[in-house]
Design a protein around this motif. Structure first.
Motif, PDB file in Angstrom:
ATOM      1  N   LEU A   1       0.827  -1.204   0.000  1.00 32.26           N
ATOM      2  CA  LEU A   1       0.000   0.000   0.000  1.00 32.26           C
ATOM      3  C   LEU A   1       0.863   1.257   0.000  1.00 32.26           C
ATOM      4  O   LEU A   1       1.787   1.384   0.807  1.00 32.26           O
ATOM      5  CB  LEU A   1      -0.897   0.005   1.241  1.00 32.26           C
ATOM      6  CG  LEU A   1      -1.761   1.250   1.462  1.00 32.26           C
ATOM      7  CD1 LEU A   1      -2.901   1.303   0.448  1.00 32.26           C
ATOM      8  CD2 LEU A   1      -2.309   1.276   2.895  1.00 32.26           C
ATOM      9  N   LEU A   2       0.552   2.182  -0.897  1.00 31.78           N
ATOM     10  CA  LEU A   2       1.118   3.529  -0.869  1.00 31.78           C
ATOM     11  C   LEU A   2      -0.029   4.493  -0.622  1.00 31.78           C
ATOM     12  O   LEU A   2      -1.001   4.520  -1.389  1.00 31.78           O
ATOM     13  CB  LEU A   2       1.811   3.857  -2.196  1.00 31.78           C
ATOM     14  CG  LEU A   2       2.293   5.307  -2.367  1.00 31.78           C
ATOM     15  CD1 LEU A   2       3.375   5.646  -1.349  1.00 31.78           C
ATOM     16  CD2 LEU A   2       2.790   5.548  -3.787  1.00 31.78           C
ATOM     17  N   ALA A   3       0.057   5.273   0.446  1.00 36.83           N
ATOM     18  CA  ALA A   3      -0.999   6.229   0.796  1.00 36.83           C
ATOM     19  C   ALA A   3      -0.387   7.611   0.954  1.00 36.83           C
ATOM     20  O   ALA A   3       0.605   7.783   1.673  1.00 36.83           O
ATOM     21  CB  ALA A   3      -1.703   5.805   2.085  1.00 36.83           C
ATOM     22  N   VAL A   4      -0.994   8.582   0.289  1.00 36.50           N
ATOM     23  CA  VAL A   4      -0.450   9.933   0.201  1.00 36.50           C
ATOM     24  C   VAL A   4      -1.516  10.940   0.618  1.00 36.50           C
ATOM     25  O   VAL A   4      -2.657  10.876   0.154  1.00 36.50           O
ATOM     26  CB  VAL A   4       0.002  10.230  -1.248  1.00 36.50           C
ATOM     27  CG1 VAL A   4       0.420  11.681  -1.404  1.00 36.50           C
ATOM     28  CG2 VAL A   4       1.135   9.287  -1.659  1.00 36.50           C
ATOM     29  N   ALA A   5      -1.144  11.876   1.488  1.00 29.43           N
ATOM     30  CA  ALA A   5      -2.054  12.952   1.877  1.00 29.43           C
ATOM     31  C   ALA A   5      -1.670  14.232   1.157  1.00 29.43           C
ATOM     32  O   ALA A   5      -0.486  14.539   0.988  1.00 29.43           O
ATOM     33  CB  ALA A   5      -2.013  13.174   3.385  1.00 29.43           C
ATOM     34  N   THR A   6      -2.686  14.974   0.717  1.00 30.98           N
ATOM     35  CA  THR A   6      -2.482  16.278   0.093  1.00 30.98           C
ATOM     36  C   THR A   6      -3.442  17.279   0.709  1.00 30.98           C
ATOM     37  O   THR A   6      -4.456  16.904   1.305  1.00 30.98           O
ATOM     38  CB  THR A   6      -2.717  16.207  -1.430  1.00 30.98           C
ATOM     39  OG1 THR A   6      -3.985  15.579  -1.695  1.00 30.98           O
ATOM     40  CG2 THR A   6      -1.613  15.420  -2.116  1.00 30.98           C
ATOM     41  N   ILE A   7      -3.109  18.565   0.570  1.00 33.58           N
ATOM     42  CA  ILE A   7      -4.011  19.631   1.005  1.00 33.58           C
ATOM     43  C   ILE A   7      -4.868  20.028  -0.184  1.00 33.58           C
ATOM     44  O   ILE A   7      -4.355  20.245  -1.288  1.00 33.58           O
ATOM     45  CB  ILE A   7      -3.245  20.854   1.524  1.00 33.58           C
ATOM     46  CG1 ILE A   7      -2.283  20.466   2.650  1.00 33.58           C
ATOM     47  CG2 ILE A   7      -4.211  21.920   2.033  1.00 33.58           C
ATOM     48  CD1 ILE A   7      -1.444  21.619   3.162  1.00 33.58           C
ATOM     49  N   ASN A   8      -6.163  20.135   0.028  1.00 32.31           N
ATOM     50  CA  ASN A   8      -7.068  20.498  -1.057  1.00 32.31           C
ATOM     51  C   ASN A   8      -6.925  21.970  -1.439  1.00 32.31           C
ATOM     52  O   ASN A   8      -6.746  22.845  -0.579  1.00 32.31           O
ATOM     53  CB  ASN A   8      -8.509  20.197  -0.671  1.00 32.31           C
ATOM     54  CG  ASN A   8      -8.863  18.731  -0.863  1.00 32.31           C
ATOM     55  OD1 ASN A   8      -8.398  18.082  -1.804  1.00 32.31           O
ATOM     56  ND2 ASN A   8      -9.675  18.192   0.026  1.00 32.31           N
ATOM     57  N   ARG A   9      -7.034  22.238  -2.738  1.00 25.50           N
ATOM     58  CA  ARG A   9      -6.820  23.576  -3.289  1.00 25.50           C
ATOM     59  C   ARG A   9      -7.758  24.617  -2.656  1.00 25.50           C
ATOM     60  O   ARG A   9      -7.344  25.720  -2.316  1.00 25.50           O
ATOM     61  CB  ARG A   9      -7.028  23.533  -4.806  1.00 25.50           C
ATOM     62  CG  ARG A   9      -6.861  24.843  -5.553  1.00 25.50           C
ATOM     63  CD  ARG A   9      -5.407  25.234  -5.697  1.00 25.50           C
ATOM     64  NE  ARG A   9      -4.603  24.250  -6.363  1.00 25.50           N
ATOM     65  CZ  ARG A   9      -4.371  24.199  -7.688  1.00 25.50           C
ATOM     66  NH1 ARG A   9      -4.899  25.117  -8.478  1.00 25.50           N
ATOM     67  NH2 ARG A   9      -3.604  23.262  -8.203  1.00 25.50           N
ATOM     68  N   ALA A  10      -9.034  24.266  -2.495  1.00 24.98           N
ATOM     69  CA  ALA A  10     -10.024  25.239  -2.013  1.00 24.98           C
ATOM     70  C   ALA A  10      -9.971  25.459  -0.509  1.00 24.98           C
ATOM     71  O   ALA A  10     -10.625  26.366   0.006  1.00 24.98           O
ATOM     72  CB  ALA A  10     -11.429  24.803  -2.417  1.00 24.98           C
ATOM     73  N   SER A  11      -9.182  24.650   0.205  1.00 22.56           N
ATOM     74  CA  SER A  11      -9.233  24.705   1.667  1.00 22.56           C
ATOM     75  C   SER A  11      -8.737  26.038   2.227  1.00 22.56           C
ATOM     76  O   SER A  11      -9.200  26.483   3.287  1.00 22.56           O
ATOM     77  CB  SER A  11      -8.432  23.552   2.276  1.00 22.56           C
ATOM     78  OG  SER A  11      -7.055  23.661   1.969  1.00 22.56           O
TER      79      SER A  11
ATOM     80  N   GLU B   1      -5.375  29.635  -8.715  1.00 16.35           N
ATOM     81  CA  GLU B   1      -4.948  29.369 -10.086  1.00 16.35           C
ATOM     82  C   GLU B   1      -3.702  28.492 -10.124  1.00 16.35           C
ATOM     83  O   GLU B   1      -3.615  27.547 -10.916  1.00 16.35           O
ATOM     84  CB  GLU B   1      -4.676  30.689 -10.809  1.00 16.35           C
ATOM     85  CG  GLU B   1      -4.220  30.542 -12.244  1.00 16.35           C
ATOM     86  CD  GLU B   1      -5.299  30.000 -13.167  1.00 16.35           C
ATOM     87  OE1 GLU B   1      -4.934  29.406 -14.199  1.00 16.35           O
ATOM     88  OE2 GLU B   1      -6.493  30.170 -12.856  1.00 16.35           O
ATOM     89  N   THR B   2      -2.717  28.786  -9.289  1.00 11.75           N
ATOM     90  CA  THR B   2      -1.426  28.096  -9.358  1.00 11.75           C
ATOM     91  C   THR B   2      -1.287  26.948  -8.369  1.00 11.75           C
ATOM     92  O   THR B   2      -0.464  26.056  -8.558  1.00 11.75           O
ATOM     93  CB  THR B   2      -0.278  29.076  -9.084  1.00 11.75           C
ATOM     94  OG1 THR B   2      -0.362  29.527  -7.719  1.00 11.75           O
ATOM     95  CG2 THR B   2      -0.348  30.274 -10.020  1.00 11.75           C
ATOM     96  N   GLY B   3      -2.043  26.992  -7.272  1.00 11.35           N
ATOM     97  CA  GLY B   3      -1.903  25.995  -6.212  1.00 11.35           C
ATOM     98  C   GLY B   3      -0.816  26.320  -5.210  1.00 11.35           C
ATOM     99  O   GLY B   3      -0.702  25.650  -4.188  1.00 11.35           O
TER     100      GLY B   3
END
Length: 269
Positions: free
Chosen positions: A142-152, A180-182
């Protein structure tokens, strides 16, 4: 690839060891911690697994994973955080970088990247980290990755009281540029680092660009994170159970993936 360099602003920010409290004191951090546990325990298949916690900080997640009986190795680029993690029972902690992992290919059953991706502003750096995660996890692992959402960032502004200080308040132009850019740079405000915020489809595309299957995606905190009553909900067992159940029901709805603060994207190699 040459040894990657650590952004000095990231080192300075995390050397404060704020991760010791972020996931256990404020209600939004408590929710993130709780839901991450729920999701990973569901996704991790088996006992006594070899787990690599990449960018694991001071070991907040490594600690409970070790208590669950897994053999946990934590790697983080910030020396002060690694020293803190070395005090945890059952956790081996080493200094290293997500873009160049010093481990044998296919060694781990589970590879977690719950922090590195949003600190890698350049796409090629993110792809390098994902490729390294793919390399060191075993076939079927398993590979699990967390990201921050753009709209947050915008949702956070809507739910947070104004500081009253115009120097601390982002302008609409700043918010529009970020969406626009993230890329959002909070170094000058002293509250975070320069970071990249994904849209759900962006991280899915980066998985495939790194040679991975398209990921399954789950909201971590979901809409619950934005409730003005979050602290009281988490403190009341009945309310907490109901709220977590609703969050679980909605966690993989494609129309809602970008609503909460964080997203978990996971694949089996």
């Amino acid at each position: 690839m040459e040894d990657p360099a650590l952004d000095p602003d990231i080192e300075a920010f995390y050397s404060r060891l704020g991760e010791n409290d972020r996931l256990v004191v404020p209600p939004d951090g408590r929710l993130e911690y709780l839901r991450t546990q729920i999701l990973l325990r569901r996704l991790m298949d088996g006992e006594n697994l070899r787990v690599l916690d990449v960018g694991g900080g001071t070991g907040v997640h490594s600690a409970w994973l070790a208590k669950d009986g897994h053999a946990v190795t934590l790697v983080d680029p910030v020396a002060a955080q690694v020293e803190a993690a070395r005090t945890l029972n059952g956790v081996e902690a080493v200094t290293g970088d997500a873009r160049k992992l010093e481990f044998d290919s296919g060694f781990f059953d589970v590879v977690l990247m719950l922090g590195p991706l949003y600190h890698l502003v350049d796409r090629e750096d993110r792809l390098a980290a994902l490729r390294e995660g793919r390399r060191v996890v075993r076939d079927g692992g398993l590979l699990a990755v967390a990201t921050i959402n753009r709209a947050s960032a915008w949702f956070d502004e809507l739910t947070r009281e104004s500081t009253g200080d115009p120097e601390q308040e982002p302008t609409i132009d700043e918010g529009a540029a970020h969406f626009e850019t993230g890329v959002l740079d909070l170094v000058a405000k002293g509250i975070f680092t320069r970071a990249y915020f994904h849209r759900p489809q962006d991280i899915a595309e980066e998985f495939t660009a790194a040679g991975l299957p398209a990921p399954h995606q789950y909201q971590i905190e979901g809409q619950l994170a934005w409730s003005p009553h979050l602290a009281s909900i988490l403190d009341d067992p009945a309310q907490r159970e109901g709220a977590l159940r609703m969050t679980e029901l909605m966690e993989a709805d494609p129309s809602l993936l970008g609503v909460g603060p964080h997203l978990l994207s996971a694949v089996r190699k």
